[in-house]
Design a protein around this motif. Structure first.
Motif, PDB file in Angstrom:
ATOM      1  N   SER A  82      70.366  16.521 -12.012  1.00 33.71           N
ATOM      2  CA  SER A  82      69.674  16.799 -13.272  1.00 33.71           C
ATOM      3  C   SER A  82      68.339  16.067 -13.290  1.00 33.71           C
TER       4      SER A  82
ATOM      5  N   ARG B  99      61.922  18.525 -23.417  1.00 36.74           N
ATOM      6  CA  ARG B  99      63.225  19.197 -23.274  1.00 36.74           C
ATOM      7  C   ARG B  99      64.124  18.508 -22.249  1.00 36.74           C
TER       8      ARG B  99
ATOM      9  N   ASN C  35      66.740  22.972 -26.817  1.00 42.25           N
ATOM     10  CA  ASN C  35      66.472  23.713 -25.574  1.00 42.25           C
ATOM     11  C   ASN C  35      66.512  22.810 -24.343  1.00 42.25           C
TER      12      ASN C  35
ATOM     13  N   GLU D  11      66.349  25.418 -12.593  1.00 43.72           N
ATOM     14  CA  GLU D  11      66.247  26.773 -13.139  1.00 43.72           C
ATOM     15  C   GLU D  11      65.721  26.745 -14.569  1.00 43.72           C
ATOM     16  N   GLY D  12      66.059  25.677 -15.301  1.00 42.42           N
ATOM     17  CA  GLY D  12      65.543  25.542 -16.659  1.00 42.42           C
ATOM     18  C   GLY D  12      64.040  25.340 -16.689  1.00 42.42           C
TER      19      GLY D  12
ATOM     20  N   ILE E  46      66.769  21.038 -20.907  1.00 40.00           N
ATOM     21  CA  ILE E  46      66.631  21.452 -19.513  1.00 40.00           C
ATOM     22  C   ILE E  46      67.481  20.511 -18.663  1.00 40.00           C
ATOM     23  N   THR E  47      68.416  21.075 -17.931  1.00 41.23           N
ATOM     24  CA  THR E  47      69.355  20.263 -17.142  1.00 41.23           C
ATOM     25  C   THR E  47      69.285  20.532 -15.648  1.00 41.23           C
TER      26      THR E  47
END
Length: 388
Positions: free
Chosen positions: A171, A128, A137, A143-144, A139-140
């Protein structure tokens, strides 16, 4: 029942291709296997097609005889693509023979020790973060990662494996100098690498909760001194294992001596003989076996060798659904199994190119009773997704 011909099939798998052996018998029955021709394995298809000519006319049931016949063709370079090609042919033979008898492949391996195989969600966050264009989905941010840990737990999985990431730019980005990302031949581990790794692992733990088994894969991304730095820096974390790739059995043994966490390794080794130095040096707690590369028939021998050294084994499995089922049958029959790797994040069209998808219950893969491996490529689906 004899081998009439051996062919190969291929299809798009996003950032790579899926590859398959199609073994046709003189009775029209077909045996399938999945093989790998990604990084480090270029040219396997050519070797399969050439070695396959030596198998035509031989009895499908003669696995060991065929292995020995092909070994004479490959003995001077019995590693890499030669061994991978032999393993791919042998895996298709197993499927054909099991279908002839009307039994699941694990019955040819001594029968099942277990009906369900515990799995871990592999490349958790990795796909991801690095390949969201294929797996979605994206993730950056950190929190992701926390949210993904929550998702793994909520979906009923009890174990996950992740890799190393760099959050310096905000990121997350994969940190894999062993594979040239970034290009840093020294593969040095500094404070930044360790602090970013801790941050990532703590985020997964926050989301997944205290009962999740977290596995860390360091791949080939450091030298022995760097691995020793990492295991010391992570000594206070609760980890299921730390996975390390290195050609040095003696060096890995020193890492294991310093690590409070179990050490797994060997996923890139081919042939039973290649595992011996690591077992003799007591370098691993878990020996990882790639049954796609070695062939399930030879992988059972490797597992027995590990068992004689009081070491558990785990499959290396990050391929398509057919490879997952091949590994599931091996895992069902191996007494000294630790856990099985599988990818839960899948390509949108994976269900179209296989006749059946694995069934998971409570973080376990259910071993099917159907003849053969329990799934095979759908040739119409392959045509709909031509190889890259």
């Amino acid at each position: 029942m004899n081998v009439a011909r051996i062919e190969t099939r291929h299809c798009d798998a996003g950032w790579r291709n899926y590859h398959f052996v199609k073994l046709i018998t003189d009775e029209g029955l077909v045996g399938w296997s999945e093989y790998d021709q990604h990084q480090g394995a270029l040219g396997v298809t050519t070797v399969i097609e050439q070695l396959g000519e030596a198998v035509v006319g031989m009895r499908v049931a003669d696995f060991e005889r065929i292995h020995q016949r092909l070994l004479t063709r490959a003995r001077q370079s019995m590693s890499g693509v030669m061994a991978m090609a032999i393993g791919a042919i042998e895996n298709a033979l197993l499927d054909a023979r099991a279908k002839e008898l009307g039994v699941p492949c694990c019955d040819l391996l001594g029968g099942r020790v277990r009906d369900r195989v515990r799995v871990y969600w592999s490349h958790c966050a990795t796909w991801r973060i690095g390949l969201p264009q294929y797996y979605g989905n994206a993730i950056t941010d950190i929190e992701g990662v926390v949210a993904l840990g929550e998702e793994v737990r909520e979906r009923g999985f009890t174990a996950l494996k992740t890799n190393i990431f760099d959050y310096s730019s905000g990121s997350p980005r994969g940190w894999a100098p062993g594979f040239g990302r970034p290009f840093e031949p020294g593969q040095n581990v500094d404070r930044r690498v360790i602090s970013n790794l801790r941050r990532h692992l703590e985020a997964l733990r926050e989301g997944a909760g205290p009962d999740m088994d977290i596995l860390l894969d360091l791949n080939f991304n450091a030298k022995i001194s760097g691995y020793r730095q990492i295991v010391r820096a992570l000594s206070d974390l609760d980890l299921f294992w730390i996975e390390i790739d290195t050609p040095s059995a003696e060096g890995l043994a020193t890492v294991r001596q310093e690590s409070p966490h179990p050490i797994s390794s060997c996923e890139t080794l081919i042939t039973p003989a290649a595992f011996l130095p690591f077992l003799r040096a007591e370098a691993v707690d878990v020996a990882i076996i790639d049954a796609v590369w070695n062939g399930v028939w030879q992988s059972m021998k490797i597992a027995a060798l590990a068992g004689a050294h009081e070491v558990n084994v785990a499959p290396h499995n990050y391929y398509g659904h057919l490879a997952t089922m091949m590994n599931a049958h091996m895992s069902a029959a191996v007494p000294n199994l630790r856990i099985m790797e599988t990818d839960i994040d899948r390509l949108p069209w994976d269900g179209e190119v296989f006749t059946c998808e694995p069934e998971f219950e409570d973080s376990h893969l259910v071993v099917p009773d159907t003849p053969g491996w329990g799934t095979e490529p759908d040739e119409d689906g392959l045509k709909a997704h031509p190889p890259r």
